[in-house]
Design a protein around this motif. Structure first.
Motif, mmCIF file in Angstrom:
data_model
loop_
_atom_site.group_PDB
_atom_site.id
_atom_site.type_symbol
_atom_site.label_atom_id
_atom_site.label_comp_id
_atom_site.label_asym_id
_atom_site.label_seq_id
_atom_site.Cartn_x
_atom_site.Cartn_y
_atom_site.Cartn_z
ATOM 1 N N TRP A 1 0.647 -1.257 0.077
ATOM 2 C CA TRP A 1 -0.151 -0.047 0.175
ATOM 3 C C TRP A 1 0.858 1.088 0.099
ATOM 4 O O TRP A 1 0.425 2.175 -0.533
ATOM 5 C CB TRP A 1 -1.084 -0.071 1.309
ATOM 6 N N GLN A 2 2.001 1.232 0.589
ATOM 7 C CA GLN A 2 2.844 2.382 0.625
ATOM 8 C C GLN A 2 3.809 2.920 -0.435
ATOM 9 O O GLN A 2 4.200 3.853 -0.817
ATOM 10 C CB GLN A 2 3.777 2.278 1.832
ATOM 11 N N ASP A 3 3.707 1.761 -1.469
ATOM 12 C CA ASP A 3 4.558 1.789 -2.517
ATOM 13 C C ASP A 3 3.712 2.850 -3.540
ATOM 14 O O ASP A 3 2.253 3.086 -3.513
ATOM 15 C CB ASP A 3 4.587 0.722 -3.542
ATOM 16 N N ARG A 4 4.136 3.495 -4.400
ATOM 17 C CA ARG A 4 3.472 4.253 -5.355
ATOM 18 C C ARG A 4 3.710 4.089 -6.872
ATOM 19 O O ARG A 4 4.773 3.550 -7.274
ATOM 20 C CB ARG A 4 4.258 5.929 -5.264
ATOM 21 N N ARG A 5 2.707 3.978 -7.606
ATOM 22 C CA ARG A 5 2.585 3.495 -9.072
ATOM 23 C C ARG A 5 2.484 4.972 -9.976
ATOM 24 O O ARG A 5 1.539 5.707 -9.652
ATOM 25 C CB ARG A 5 1.699 2.502 -9.175
ATOM 26 N N PHE A 6 3.152 5.010 -10.747
ATOM 27 C CA PHE A 6 3.223 6.001 -11.823
ATOM 28 C C PHE A 6 3.165 5.770 -13.252
ATOM 29 O O PHE A 6 3.617 4.545 -13.394
ATOM 30 C CB PHE A 6 4.466 7.047 -11.827
ATOM 31 N N GLU A 7 2.133 6.216 -14.154
ATOM 32 C CA GLU A 7 1.966 5.751 -15.406
ATOM 33 C C GLU A 7 3.177 6.232 -16.275
ATOM 34 O O GLU A 7 3.536 5.251 -17.233
ATOM 35 C CB GLU A 7 0.621 6.334 -16.113
ATOM 36 N N ASP A 8 3.724 7.099 -16.089
ATOM 37 C CA ASP A 8 5.015 7.725 -16.824
ATOM 38 C C ASP A 8 6.137 7.735 -16.168
ATOM 39 O O ASP A 8 6.291 8.094 -14.974
ATOM 40 C CB ASP A 8 4.575 9.148 -17.254
ATOM 41 N N TYR A 9 7.294 7.388 -16.761
ATOM 42 C CA TYR A 9 8.381 6.992 -16.156
ATOM 43 C C TYR A 9 9.171 8.209 -15.490
ATOM 44 O O TYR A 9 9.745 8.627 -14.311
ATOM 45 C CB TYR A 9 9.579 6.200 -16.863
ATOM 46 N N ASP A 10 9.183 9.355 -16.416
ATOM 47 C CA ASP A 10 9.530 10.686 -15.937
ATOM 48 C C ASP A 10 8.826 11.331 -14.777
ATOM 49 O O ASP A 10 9.312 11.992 -13.895
ATOM 50 C CB ASP A 10 9.490 11.478 -16.986
ATOM 51 N N THR A 11 7.389 10.948 -14.673
ATOM 52 C CA THR A 11 6.836 11.460 -13.248
ATOM 53 C C THR A 11 7.299 10.505 -12.116
ATOM 54 O O THR A 11 7.501 11.317 -11.077
ATOM 55 C CB THR A 11 5.300 11.191 -13.563
ATOM 56 N N LEU A 12 7.775 9.351 -12.284
ATOM 57 C CA LEU A 12 8.390 8.767 -11.160
ATOM 58 C C LEU A 12 9.691 9.433 -10.700
ATOM 59 O O LEU A 12 9.965 9.471 -9.710
ATOM 60 C CB LEU A 12 8.561 7.238 -11.690
ATOM 61 N N LEU A 13 10.336 9.770 -11.696
ATOM 62 C CA LEU A 13 11.813 10.454 -11.492
ATOM 63 C C LEU A 13 11.591 11.614 -10.569
ATOM 64 O O LEU A 13 12.327 11.734 -9.769
ATOM 65 C CB LEU A 13 12.670 10.398 -12.797
ATOM 66 N N ILE A 14 10.459 12.494 -10.907
ATOM 67 C CA ILE A 14 10.247 13.616 -10.309
ATOM 68 C C ILE A 14 9.870 13.179 -8.960
ATOM 69 O O ILE A 14 10.349 13.832 -7.686
ATOM 70 C CB ILE A 14 9.018 14.350 -10.971
ATOM 71 N N ALA A 15 9.060 12.162 -8.650
ATOM 72 C CA ALA A 15 8.663 11.693 -7.262
ATOM 73 C C ALA A 15 9.513 11.315 -6.580
ATOM 74 O O ALA A 15 9.924 11.618 -5.321
ATOM 75 C CB ALA A 15 7.467 10.674 -7.557
ATOM 76 N N ALA A 16 10.760 10.413 -6.953
ATOM 77 C CA ALA A 16 11.737 10.162 -6.372
ATOM 78 C C ALA A 16 12.598 11.243 -5.749
ATOM 79 O O ALA A 16 13.264 11.554 -4.620
ATOM 80 C CB ALA A 16 12.574 9.249 -7.225
ATOM 81 N N ALA A 17 12.851 12.389 -6.677
ATOM 82 C CA ALA A 17 13.714 13.435 -6.354
ATOM 83 C C ALA A 17 13.028 14.234 -5.221
ATOM 84 O O ALA A 17 13.734 15.045 -4.474
ATOM 85 C CB ALA A 17 13.720 14.551 -7.733
ATOM 86 N N ALA A 18 11.712 14.249 -5.190
ATOM 87 C CA ALA A 18 10.989 14.733 -4.053
ATOM 88 C C ALA A 18 10.916 14.024 -2.836
ATOM 89 O O ALA A 18 10.429 14.454 -1.851
ATOM 90 C CB ALA A 18 9.450 14.993 -4.463
ATOM 91 N N GLY A 19 11.820 12.883 -2.941
ATOM 92 C CA GLY A 19 11.994 12.147 -1.673
ATOM 93 C C GLY A 19 10.849 11.303 -1.226
ATOM 94 O O GLY A 19 10.693 10.802 -0.189
ATOM 95 N N LEU A 20 9.973 11.001 -2.132
ATOM 96 C CA LEU A 20 8.636 10.114 -2.190
ATOM 97 C C LEU A 20 8.953 8.633 -1.748
ATOM 98 O O LEU A 20 8.001 7.887 -1.732
ATOM 99 C CB LEU A 20 7.776 10.477 -3.049
ATOM 100 N N GLY A 21 10.211 8.294 -2.260
ATOM 101 C CA GLY A 21 10.520 6.860 -2.244
ATOM 102 C C GLY A 21 11.768 6.550 -2.978
ATOM 103 O O GLY A 21 12.400 7.350 -3.477
ATOM 104 N N VAL A 22 11.919 5.318 -3.072
ATOM 105 C CA VAL A 22 13.244 4.794 -3.804
ATOM 106 C C VAL A 22 13.073 4.229 -5.219
ATOM 107 O O VAL A 22 11.753 3.888 -5.413
ATOM 108 C CB VAL A 22 13.631 3.309 -2.945
#
Length: 295
Positions: A218-239
């Protein structure tokens, strides 16, 4: 008015162009202006086409014309048929000057890798109409001329050339990486949210090499687009699992850092440059070679 169906096998081409122009303009006057002919010529061409079909295609009124139900169906089929004929003719006509080609890619790859290189692909003599969609365009049906697809390269009817291979390696924001510390181990990552796209196979493979199993939580995060995932990682939202080289700019900018001592894993999926096996157009071959040269 009575319409007599013609025995001619094919409709008059000038009638088809007049039909589509009038449908687009909503009037015969507008069609005449678009085609560079007189109002009377448009009217005669439409009348000839209606006689060939044996039915009315337009309803005439004071404000202009509108397609009848039969006209709507026939105009749609005529537009599709003329478009297919035009696209087919491009394969056989000699290539001269500037030409437009449609290049298809998923949105994240287009933003991360393709758009920064688009000017080098066009080179001033070819215009690229970039199509970004998660749905693969049908090259055989000419929905696109060239495509960059992500997978294993076994698509029927396509010539697929390996463009980029990827290495998978864990990364995080500098703050989260510091929290994990230099002595982190694979089980430590499971204490933090993991970021992934619609396919979790990459994380499963990576944890599998460490002897661990992974299932989305449940705590993991799913993103449709990989570049959005990178932005989320840079924001400290996960690994995140960095897909190198396309994610290299995130490392170069300092937005993300590799976790110390992390080992990279070969991604079983790759990026392929695809064209239809039957497409022999010179412009398609030139664009394909320019893209391959950017590896």
């Amino acid at each position: 008015m009575r319409y007599m169906h013609s025995d001619a096998a094919l409709p008059p081409l000038d009638g088809l162009t007049a039909l589509l122009a009038a449908a687009d303009a909503g009037s015969f006057s507008g069609a005449a202006e678009a085609l560079g002919i007189t109002h009377g010529s448009v009217s005669r061409r439409i009348a000839g086409l209606e006689a060939w079909l044996g039915t009315a295609l337009f309803e005439r009124h004071g404000r202009g014309v509108t397609l009848t139900p039969a006209g709507q169906r026939f105009a749609a089929e005529a537009r599709a048929s003329l478009g297919a004929l035009s696209r087919s003719a491009q394969q056989w006509r000699p290539w001269r000057g500037r030409q437009t080609l449609r290049l298809s890619a998923v949105p994240s790859f287009a933003r991360l890798w393709l758009i920064p290189r688009l000017a080098e692909i066009e080179c001033g003599d070819i215009h690229i109409d970039l199509l970004t969609d998660h749905r693969p365009n049908d090259l055989g049906a000419r929905e696109a001329d060239v495509a960059i697809r992500y997978g294993r390269g076994n698509w029927q009817g396509l010539t697929a050339r390996l463009l980029l291979s990827e290495r998978l390696v864990p990364a995080a924001s500098p703050a989260l990486a510091a929290k994990l510390g230099p002595a982190w181990r694979a089980p430590d990552l499971l204490r933090h949210p993991l970021l992934h796209d619609s396919d979790t196979a990459q994380w499963r493979s990576w944890f599998g090499t460490a002897g661990l199993s992974y299932h989305p939580r449940w705590q993991d995060r799913r993103f449709e687009d990989y570049d959005t995932l990178l932005i989320a990682a840079a924001a400290g939202l996960g690994v995140a699992l960095l897909r190198l080289p396309i994610a290299q700019p995130s490392l170069d900018s300092g937005a993300l850092v590799l976790l110390p001592g992390s080992e990279a894993l070969d991604n079983p999926a790759h990026h392929y440059l695809c064209t239809a096996e039957t497409d022999q157009r010179a412009a398609v071959a030139i664009v394909a070679e320019r893209i391959m040269a950017l590896r």
